[in-house]
Scaffold this motif. Structure first.
Motif, mmCIF file in Angstrom:
data_model
loop_
_atom_site.group_PDB
_atom_site.id
_atom_site.type_symbol
_atom_site.label_atom_id
_atom_site.label_comp_id
_atom_site.label_asym_id
_atom_site.label_seq_id
_atom_site.Cartn_x
_atom_site.Cartn_y
_atom_site.Cartn_z
ATOM 1 N N LYS A 42 0.857 -1.177 0.000
ATOM 2 C CA LYS A 42 0.000 0.000 0.000
ATOM 3 C C LYS A 42 0.896 1.230 0.000
ATOM 4 C CE LYS A 42 -0.441 -0.222 5.016
ATOM 5 N NZ LYS A 42 -1.365 -0.379 6.122
ATOM 6 N N LEU A 77 -4.978 3.561 -6.157
ATOM 7 C CA LEU A 77 -5.390 2.382 -6.917
ATOM 8 C C LEU A 77 -4.185 1.589 -7.422
ATOM 9 C CD1 LEU A 77 -7.885 0.914 -8.159
ATOM 10 C CD2 LEU A 77 -7.579 2.375 -10.156
ATOM 11 N N SER A 80 -1.905 -0.179 -4.494
ATOM 12 C CA SER A 80 -2.560 -1.104 -3.554
ATOM 13 C C SER A 80 -2.567 -2.493 -4.157
ATOM 14 C CB SER A 80 -3.998 -0.662 -3.271
ATOM 15 O OG SER A 80 -4.019 0.600 -2.644
ATOM 16 N N TRP A 86 -7.028 -1.335 -1.087
ATOM 17 C CA TRP A 86 -7.408 -0.093 -1.757
ATOM 18 C C TRP A 86 -8.567 0.589 -1.044
ATOM 19 C CZ3 TRP A 86 -11.639 0.954 -5.359
ATOM 20 C CH2 TRP A 86 -11.557 2.223 -5.922
ATOM 21 N N TRP A 116 -11.919 -0.429 -8.796
ATOM 22 C CA TRP A 116 -10.823 -1.397 -8.865
ATOM 23 C C TRP A 116 -10.652 -1.976 -10.269
ATOM 24 C CZ3 TRP A 116 -6.726 -2.486 -6.085
ATOM 25 C CH2 TRP A 116 -6.020 -3.668 -6.349
ATOM 26 N N ARG A 119 -7.866 -0.680 -12.606
ATOM 27 C CA ARG A 119 -6.469 -0.813 -12.204
ATOM 28 C C ARG A 119 -5.587 -1.444 -13.296
ATOM 29 N NH1 ARG A 119 -2.948 -4.320 -9.286
ATOM 30 N NH2 ARG A 119 -1.565 -3.122 -7.914
#
Length: 127
Positions: A42, A77, A80, A86, A116, A119
């Motif tokens: 992260k 985004l 993570s 996220w 997500w 991503r």
């Protein structure tokens, strides 16, 4: 004291000493589950950071706020390792924005534009 260099060197990796390391802009943790190991990462935040985001009441044009909020959401985004991480990062960001005086309506309208599923496309090399 374990070093970051030793933590990322597989020949020197010690699962008891090197469970977590801050490397560049990531906070990387080794997670052990059911006899296997995986990495969780992260965004790294410096201890004592002030989260001194642009005040919402400043005289910048409204599109400036939406633009930097969206850019930060994209950074969260791409930095993570899982949807769960996220979402946790987004919750932290949201909290800091609210503490800085951003109205929930302004934050929510930008947050809704990022998900997500975007991503993988964002991580593809630019052509």
């Amino acid at each position: 004291m374990p070093s970051a260099e030793n933590a990322i060197n597989p020949a020197k990796f010690d699962q008891h000493q090197h469970r977590q390391v801050n490397f560049l802009v990531l906070d990387i943790t080794v997670v052990y589950m059911l006899g296997s190991a995986d990495f969780e990462f992260k965004v790294y935040r410096k201890p004592g950071t002030a989260y001194a985001y642009l005040p919402y009441g400043s005289y910048h044009a409204r599109h400036v706020f939406r633009g930097w909020l969206k850019a930060e959401m994209h950074r969260l985004l791409t930095h993570s390792s899982s949807p769960t991480v996220w979402l946790e990062e987004c919750a932290v960001f949201y909290s800091h924005l609210r503490n800085r005086g951003y109205p929930s309506k302004a934050i929510d309208s930008t947050f809704r534009t990022i998900n997500w599923n975007q991503r993988n496309k964002m991580l593809e090399p630019k052509k």
